[in-house]
Design a protein around this motif. Structure first.
Motif, PDB file in Angstrom:
ATOM      1  N   ARG A   1       0.893  -1.136  -0.169  1.00  0.00           N
ATOM      2  CA  ARG A   1       0.044  -0.064   0.092  1.00  0.00           C
ATOM      3  C   ARG A   1       0.723   1.306   0.072  1.00  0.00           C
ATOM      4  NH1 ARG A   1      -3.386  -0.527   4.952  1.00  0.00           N
ATOM      5  NH2 ARG A   1      -2.516  -2.746   5.204  1.00  0.00           N
ATOM      6  N   ILE A   2       1.812   1.295   0.799  1.00  0.00           N
ATOM      7  CA  ILE A   2       2.968   2.632   0.911  1.00  0.00           C
ATOM      8  C   ILE A   2       3.539   2.634  -0.489  1.00  0.00           C
ATOM      9  CG2 ILE A   2       5.188   3.148   1.883  1.00  0.00           C
ATOM     10  CD1 ILE A   2       4.218   1.800   4.163  1.00  0.00           C
TER      11      ILE A   2
ATOM     12  N   ASN B   1      -3.672   1.072   9.864  1.00  0.00           N
ATOM     13  CA  ASN B   1      -4.307   1.120   8.431  1.00  0.00           C
ATOM     14  C   ASN B   1      -5.137   2.319   8.365  1.00  0.00           C
ATOM     15  OD1 ASN B   1      -3.433  -1.510   7.891  1.00  0.00           O
ATOM     16  ND2 ASN B   1      -5.026  -2.522   9.300  1.00  0.00           N
TER      17      ASN B   1
ATOM     18  N   THR C   1      -2.031   5.357   7.704  1.00  0.00           N
ATOM     19  CA  THR C   1      -1.082   5.386   6.847  1.00  0.00           C
ATOM     20  C   THR C   1      -0.942   6.176   5.653  1.00  0.00           C
ATOM     21  OG1 THR C   1      -0.336   3.208   7.439  1.00  0.00           O
ATOM     22  CG2 THR C   1       0.037   3.636   5.359  1.00  0.00           C
ATOM     23  N   GLU C   2      -2.218   6.418   4.822  1.00  0.00           N
ATOM     24  CA  GLU C   2      -2.048   7.017   3.558  1.00  0.00           C
ATOM     25  C   GLU C   2      -1.856   8.560   4.037  1.00  0.00           C
ATOM     26  OE1 GLU C   2      -4.603   7.914  -0.347  1.00  0.00           O
ATOM     27  OE2 GLU C   2      -5.608   6.477   1.355  1.00  0.00           O
ATOM     28  N   LYS C   3      -2.389   9.117   5.013  1.00  0.00           N
ATOM     29  CA  LYS C   3      -2.037  10.662   5.296  1.00  0.00           C
ATOM     30  C   LYS C   3      -0.791  10.900   5.764  1.00  0.00           C
ATOM     31  CE  LYS C   3      -6.886  11.737   7.063  1.00  0.00           C
ATOM     32  NZ  LYS C   3      -7.558  12.055   8.265  1.00  0.00           N
TER      33      LYS C   3
ATOM     34  N   ILE D   1       1.215   4.217  -3.077  1.00  0.00           N
ATOM     35  CA  ILE D   1       1.169   5.965  -2.752  1.00  0.00           C
ATOM     36  C   ILE D   1       2.475   6.535  -3.160  1.00  0.00           C
ATOM     37  CG2 ILE D   1       0.844   7.583  -1.250  1.00  0.00           C
ATOM     38  CD1 ILE D   1      -0.662   5.462   0.652  1.00  0.00           C
TER      39      ILE D   1
ATOM     40  N   ARG E   1       1.513  10.255   2.359  1.00  0.00           N
ATOM     41  CA  ARG E   1       1.106  11.759   1.362  1.00  0.00           C
ATOM     42  C   ARG E   1       1.914  12.743   2.000  1.00  0.00           C
ATOM     43  NH1 ARG E   1      -2.999  12.082  -2.017  1.00  0.00           N
ATOM     44  NH2 ARG E   1      -3.648  13.878  -1.002  1.00  0.00           N
TER      45      ARG E   1
ATOM     46  N   ASP F   1      -4.617  16.884   4.539  1.00  0.00           N
ATOM     47  CA  ASP F   1      -5.424  15.730   4.313  1.00  0.00           C
ATOM     48  C   ASP F   1      -6.359  15.641   5.562  1.00  0.00           C
ATOM     49  OD1 ASP F   1      -4.857  14.607   2.127  1.00  0.00           O
ATOM     50  OD2 ASP F   1      -3.197  13.490   2.625  1.00  0.00           O
TER      51      ASP F   1
END
Length: 711
Positions: free
Chosen positions: A338-339, A423, A426-428, A342, A431, A469
């Motif tokens: 997933r990382i 989970n 992680t995206e924030k 991104i 980014r 975000d």
């Protein structure tokens, strides 16, 4: 629980033993792989394997050794084992004993080798394979250290497919007869080097007895040695019974009676017995008992504890590995993947980010260009800063900066983050780190993340970018706000050149996260202004760190220039996008063009080291380069220029090449205005004066730019 290596290999082939998607990458270097093979060869234990007994679809799964070869869920048995610990060892053994053929390009880079045993001893080595007399007694009496030098490997590169050990060697020969000729040729070439391939052994024992390359090579080596022994016997160097008495006690009588058929039978038996004894020993390695620690599928939480226990015991699973394992759920691909997704996704570059940039201006950008991903693996730098920022963001509500503490970037806090928060956040976090990396790349001349003078300096920047975000429906975005970006750049240069991070970096980082956040999102106050002014006043003036005495190597206490300052000076010059020294082309040196390999650069000594021959100490260029404390090796004497320009002027005298380069280029590389014809003396005193003037120009330029950033 015991099982055999053979059963493990079979389970892997049948997709009954797989790698859960959260497993870490293959990281073992060649020496570690060799040591494992040496232990197996001498029949020493090779450790336990931790397996989670599960069922189809419990986790996305990959094949052992493969970078991204995901297994179709329909191909996975209803019940299968997930490898939790032992991936490095299992992968090493598979790559050594299995023939991956054309798939070798799909497996991990550190596994793209073909492995061999060198049979013939070199001078001073023990004859562990009994090559001298063609008599092998096994390897289980030896220590791994006695065997390891006989283990050889050859790296597989696409450009070297003309080499006999390459899987694609003469692959155009597809007819059976021609393929047999190809295999025979490979066996001949391997035998010439006394290299017995290990990669055919599994196929021979498990599938196809015709795939016996290792046996063919052993026969050719043995037959060659037999002929040498025959010649030595004929010359009287050895006696027949010394070699053949174990084959047939009557060998002396046969020779005296001239019974050639009996003699030839004895030689043939000698060759066959040696080949069989070596080949069988290697093939029977698959009967080695392996200890498996099995956890029931309901024990996944306990598996994480076992991971941590293994980490304490010395296998050294990283904190990142443990967090990845903790985050694993059946409905999500692995945290690592997933990382990666991104990181490789292009982001738009905001107009505000450009500042006063000139020349080429990319409109979008991929963060993997500056080293966040290396060889398809997340870089160590990125893993560390991801964990730091994830912990800060997950353990304290965003914006409550006064609650942030140093303890939050320690291992214990990172490991205590709940699965859901890992989970969800992680995206924030990723980014924000990508935006921070982009800021450093485009605003601050950072070519790659390894060039950041202090790793932790990315965190205050990234923490600020989380805002975009966190409050995605807010009209104010830091990424698009030039005033905010200018403040970040001011903080970065003032802190870097003012010595903020030279000591107690963890504490300084947390302090800067708090202060920078407040400076951008709260009204200016006198305390914050004083905080930043303090470092502004120290720019290139911090005693023992960045002042002139240190940079000229004249400080009697601090006799080395901090690497951080050397990196800082070079990247600051790049941030100015200076014109190259190539006189016939208008090329601007930019961090993004260097990172994308659009321009190749060298670190150029402004006063060339060749000038050292004119200094009154009589040192050569090489001697000066190696003498790190020489004044000409000061970062004040360095700048980046194109490789082409460097090759053109590197041997020129300072006076000559300065006349050839553009006056604007001299100015943009912050070279002092000096009349070379009237002032150049070719002495150490001149170079010192030259670098003093460059120091003053550099300091003046930095301070003027920082003042401009706040107007």
């Amino acid at each position: 629980m015991g099982t055999t290596l053979r059963e493990i290999f079979k389970a892997i082939e049948e997709n009954k033993l797989v790698l859960p998607d959260f497993q870490r990458e293959f990281v073992w270097e060649i020496e570690k792989q060799k040591r494992l093979l040496a232990s197996l060869l001498v029949k020493l234990p090779i450790g336990s394997f931790l397996i989670l007994e599960g069922e189809r679809g419990m986790f996305p799964a990959k094949k052992v050794c493969y970078v991204s070869e995901y297994i179709n869920l329909n191909e996975v048995k209803e019940e299968c084992g997930y490898i939790l610990d032992g991936q490095q060892r299992i992968s090493t053994l598979c790559s050594a004993f299995k023939d991956y053929g054309n798939d070798i390009e799909k497996i991990y880079k550190n596994l793209r080798y073909r492995w061999f045993l060198r049979i013939k001893p070199q001078d001073g080595e023990e004859d562990i394979f009994g090559w001298t007399r063609l008599k092998f007694n096994g390897l289980d009496k030896y220590e791994p250290e006695q065997v390891i030098d006989f283990i050889e490997c050859k790296k597989i590169n696409e450009r070297e497919k003309n080499k006999w050990f390459h899987p694609k060697y003469k692959m155009e020969l597809l007819e059976n007869d021609e393929m047999n000729k190809r295999l025979n040729e490979i066996a001949e070439k391997a035998a010439e080097e006394y290299f017995v391939p290990l990669y055919s052994i599994w196929q021979y024992t498990a599938h196809d007895k015709d795939q016996d390359l290792h046996r063919q090579v052993l026969y050719k080596i043995a037959e060659k040695r037999r002929d040498e022994l025959k010649a030595d016997m004929k010359d009287g160097k050895i006696k027949p019974e010394d070699i053949l008495s174990n084959i047939n006690p009557l060998i002396r009588q046969y020779i005296e009676s001239g019974l050639e058929e009996k003699i030839n039978d004895a030689w043939a038996s000698l060759v066959a017995r040696w080949v069989e004894s070596v080949a069988s020993y290697l093939e029977n390695l698959f009967d080695t008992e392996i200890n498996l620690i099995k956890l029931d599928k309901d024990q996944m939480p306990r598996a994480i504890s076992v991971f941590e226990s293994i980490n304490e015991g010395g296998t050294q699973l990283s904190v990142y590995d443990l967090v990845v394992a903790k985050a694993a759920t059946p409905d999500l691909i692995s945290l690592t993947n997933r990382i990666k997704e991104i990181v490789i996704t292009k982001i738009d570059i905001s107009d505000a980010l450009w500042g006063n940039n000139i020349g080429s201006k990319p409109t979008n950008w991929q963060a993997n260009r500056i080293g966040l991903i290396e060889d398809n693996n997340i870089s160590k730098f990125f893993k560390n800063q991801y964990l730091n920022l994830l912990s800060l963001y997950s353990n304290v509500k965003y914006g409550n900066v006064d609650e942030l503490k140093v303890e939050l970037i320690k291992k214990s806090k990172q490991l205590s983050i709940e699965r859901d928060k890992i989970n969800t956040n992680t995206e924030k976090v990723v980014r924000a780190l990508i935006k921070a990396a982009a800021f450093l790349h485009f605003r601050c001349g950072v070519i790659g993340v390894t060039n950041i003078p202090y790793d932790l300096m990315i965190l205050p920047i990234a923490y600020v970018f989380i805002h975009d975000d966190e409050f995605q429906y807010n009209s104010f975005k830091v990424w698009d706000d030039r005033k905010s970006l200018n403040k970040i750049e001011y903080w970065y240069w003032a802190s870097l050149f003012g010595g903020a991070y030279r000591e107690r970096q963890n504490e300084q980082c947390i302090r800067d996260i708090v202060t920078l956040y407040k400076w951008i999102f709260e009204k200016d106050n006198e305390e914050i202004n004083k905080y930043f002014k303090r470092y502004y006043d120290r720019i290139l003036e911090e005693e023992g760190y960045s002042n002139l005495q240190v940079l000229l190597r004249e400080d009697p206490i601090h006799d080395t220039i901090p690497k951080a300052i050397e990196k800082a000076i070079l990247q600051y010059i790049i941030s100015l996008q200076p014109l190259d020294f190539k006189p016939d082309k208008d090329i601007y040196i930019t961090a993004w063009d260097i990172a994308e390999n659009k321009i190749q650069v060298n670190i150029h000594h402004i006063c060339p080291l060749a000038s050292g021959k004119d200094i009154k100490i009589g040192q050569s260029t090489k001697a000066i380069r190696e003498k790190k404390d020489h004044i000409l090796n000061s970062p004040l004497n360095m700048t980046y220029i194109s490789k082409e320009a460097n090759n053109a002027i590197k041997e020129m005298d300072l006076r000559i090449y300065l006349e050839k380069i553009n006056q604007l280029a001299r100015h943009e590389h912050l070279m002092p205005d000096i009349n070379m014809h009237s002032e150049y003396r070719g002495e150490e005193a001149f170079f010192k004066e030259f670098l003093k003037k460059r120091y003053e120009k550099l300091k003046d330029c930095i301070k003027r730019e920082l003042n401009r950033l706040l107007t």
